[in-house]
Design a protein around this motif. Structure first.
Motif, PDB file in Angstrom:
ATOM      1  N   LEU A 168      39.201  58.311  35.676  1.00 14.75           N
ATOM      2  CA  LEU A 168      40.315  59.255  35.706  1.00 14.75           C
ATOM      3  C   LEU A 168      39.884  60.634  35.217  1.00 14.75           C
ATOM      4  CD1 LEU A 168      43.122  56.948  34.267  1.00 14.75           C
ATOM      5  CD2 LEU A 168      42.918  57.719  36.639  1.00 14.75           C
ATOM      6  N   LYS A 169      38.915  60.653  34.286  1.00 12.39           N
ATOM      7  CA  LYS A 169      38.465  61.911  33.696  1.00 12.39           C
ATOM      8  C   LYS A 169      37.520  62.683  34.613  1.00 12.39           C
ATOM      9  CE  LYS A 169      36.098  63.745  29.588  1.00 12.39           C
ATOM     10  NZ  LYS A 169      35.453  63.381  28.290  1.00 12.39           N
ATOM     11  N   VAL A 170      36.624  61.983  35.315  1.00  9.65           N
ATOM     12  CA  VAL A 170      35.573  62.668  36.074  1.00  9.65           C
ATOM     13  C   VAL A 170      35.896  62.794  37.562  1.00  9.65           C
ATOM     14  CG1 VAL A 170      33.812  61.925  34.433  1.00  9.65           C
ATOM     15  CG2 VAL A 170      34.243  60.538  36.480  1.00  9.65           C
ATOM     16  N   THR A 171      37.100  62.415  37.963  1.00  6.86           N
ATOM     17  CA  THR A 171      37.531  62.556  39.355  1.00  6.86           C
ATOM     18  C   THR A 171      38.906  63.215  39.388  1.00  6.86           C
ATOM     19  OG1 THR A 171      38.733  60.453  39.536  1.00  6.86           O
ATOM     20  CG2 THR A 171      36.342  60.378  39.867  1.00  6.86           C
ATOM     21  N   THR A 172      39.434  63.390  40.574  1.00  6.07           N
ATOM     22  CA  THR A 172      40.772  63.975  40.713  1.00  6.07           C
ATOM     23  C   THR A 172      41.877  62.927  40.570  1.00  6.07           C
ATOM     24  OG1 THR A 172      40.754  63.656  43.127  1.00  6.07           O
ATOM     25  CG2 THR A 172      39.899  65.751  42.286  1.00  6.07           C
ATOM     26  N   TRP A 173      41.509  61.666  40.309  1.00  3.47           N
ATOM     27  CA  TRP A 173      42.510  60.605  40.268  1.00  3.47           C
ATOM     28  C   TRP A 173      43.522  60.777  39.151  1.00  3.47           C
ATOM     29  CZ3 TRP A 173      43.979  57.006  43.640  1.00  3.47           C
ATOM     30  CH2 TRP A 173      43.155  56.817  44.752  1.00  3.47           C
ATOM     31  N   GLY A 174      43.153  61.434  38.085  1.00  7.18           N
ATOM     32  CA  GLY A 174      44.102  61.677  36.997  1.00  7.18           C
ATOM     33  C   GLY A 174      45.228  62.608  37.403  1.00  7.18           C
ATOM     34  N   GLU A 175      45.062  63.309  38.536  1.00  4.38           N
ATOM     35  CA  GLU A 175      46.055  64.272  39.011  1.00  4.38           C
ATOM     36  C   GLU A 175      46.934  63.718  40.129  1.00  4.38           C
ATOM     37  OE1 GLU A 175      43.693  67.501  40.423  1.00  4.38           O
ATOM     38  OE2 GLU A 175      42.375  67.447  38.677  1.00  4.38           O
ATOM     39  N   ARG A 176      46.591  62.538  40.631  1.00  2.16           N
ATOM     40  CA  ARG A 176      47.290  61.987  41.782  1.00  2.16           C
ATOM     41  C   ARG A 176      48.730  61.636  41.433  1.00  2.16           C
ATOM     42  NH1 ARG A 176      43.604  63.873  43.843  1.00  2.16           N
ATOM     43  NH2 ARG A 176      45.370  65.232  44.235  1.00  2.16           N
ATOM     44  N   ARG A 177      49.625  61.774  42.437  1.00  3.31           N
ATOM     45  CA  ARG A 177      51.054  61.538  42.253  1.00  3.31           C
ATOM     46  C   ARG A 177      51.579  60.584  43.328  1.00  3.31           C
ATOM     47  NH1 ARG A 177      49.538  63.404  38.320  1.00  3.31           N
ATOM     48  NH2 ARG A 177      50.177  65.293  37.204  1.00  3.31           N
ATOM     49  N   VAL A 178      52.680  59.931  43.009  1.00  2.00           N
ATOM     50  CA  VAL A 178      53.328  59.039  43.972  1.00  2.00           C
ATOM     51  C   VAL A 178      53.724  59.831  45.218  1.00  2.00           C
ATOM     52  CG1 VAL A 178      55.382  57.632  44.405  1.00  2.00           C
ATOM     53  CG2 VAL A 178      54.163  57.414  42.235  1.00  2.00           C
TER      54      VAL A 178
END
Length: 204
Positions: A168-178
């Motif tokens: 989650l920290k090193v990719t954009t996945w921490g920003e993803r939304r439903v």
């Protein structure tokens, strides 16, 4: 060829329509001298070719031409300045294959249905396109937005993946939304296994 292990998060600096092509400039942290014209870089999943390279302050930039097929199948058609994308350099002989074999040829767009947060992790429930769902298997591999992930569960065309705090920290996945669309590339071995099965069935 890639592994699905993201090595940098790039930022779209500008986009310029050029007929059926889209020219995009992406900022990154890779040293400019290590990127060659013609180099392949996975940008949020799709494999794209660096056609120009330069530096802007402390950042390196490279430009890519996004073709009509990629625009039709991927989220690149939604790129705007400021958009962040997972980046991965192409695999070199001798590199560690820590993810799975990823081609950078995105098959289609999947959709995030739910996000469950717990213990610093996130579980994503994702709907795959109907024609691609048959290639996704529990405990199998899948590439989502250029990230190699393990499938936790599958029910019809909906599957789930679990992302640990590091990812989650090193990719954009921490920003993803439903509700967001994400680039999906199914596992290469699953595709060939399905094709082989079809060929065997046709010969019977």
């Amino acid at each position: 060829m890639f592994t699905g292990l993201v090595s940098d998060i790039g930022e779209v600096d500008k986009v310029e329509p050029r007929g059926e092509l889209l020219r995009a400039r992406i900022l990154c942290s890779y040293p400019a001298e290590t990127i060659a014209i013609g180099a392949s870089i996975a940008c949020g999943g799709p494999c794209l070719t660096a056609v120009a390279i330069g530096a802007a302050g402390e950042k390196t930039w490279f430009e890519v031409d996004v073709g009509a097929e990629t625009l039709a199948r991927t989220s690149a058609r939604h790129w705007k300045p400021g958009a962040r994308v997972n980046l991965e350099r192409s695999l070199r002989l001798g590199d560690e294959l820590g993810g799975h074999i990823v081609t950078g040829h995105v098959d289609g767009l999947a959709k995030i249905l739910t996000i469950e947060d717990f213990d610093g992790m996130k579980r994503f429930s994702i709907r795959a396109p109907k024609d691609l769902a048959r290639f996704i298997a529990e405990k199998g591999s899948v590439s989502l937005d250029g990230t190699s992930l393990t499938v936790n569960s599958v029910e019809d065309d909906v599957f789930s993946v679990l992302l640990i705090p590091h990812t989650l920290k090193v990719t954009t996945w921490g920003e993803r939304r439903v509700g967001e669309e994400i680039n999906l590339e199914v596992d290469l071995m699953a595709r060939y296994a399905a094709r082989l099965g079809e060929s065997i069935a046709q010969k019977r």
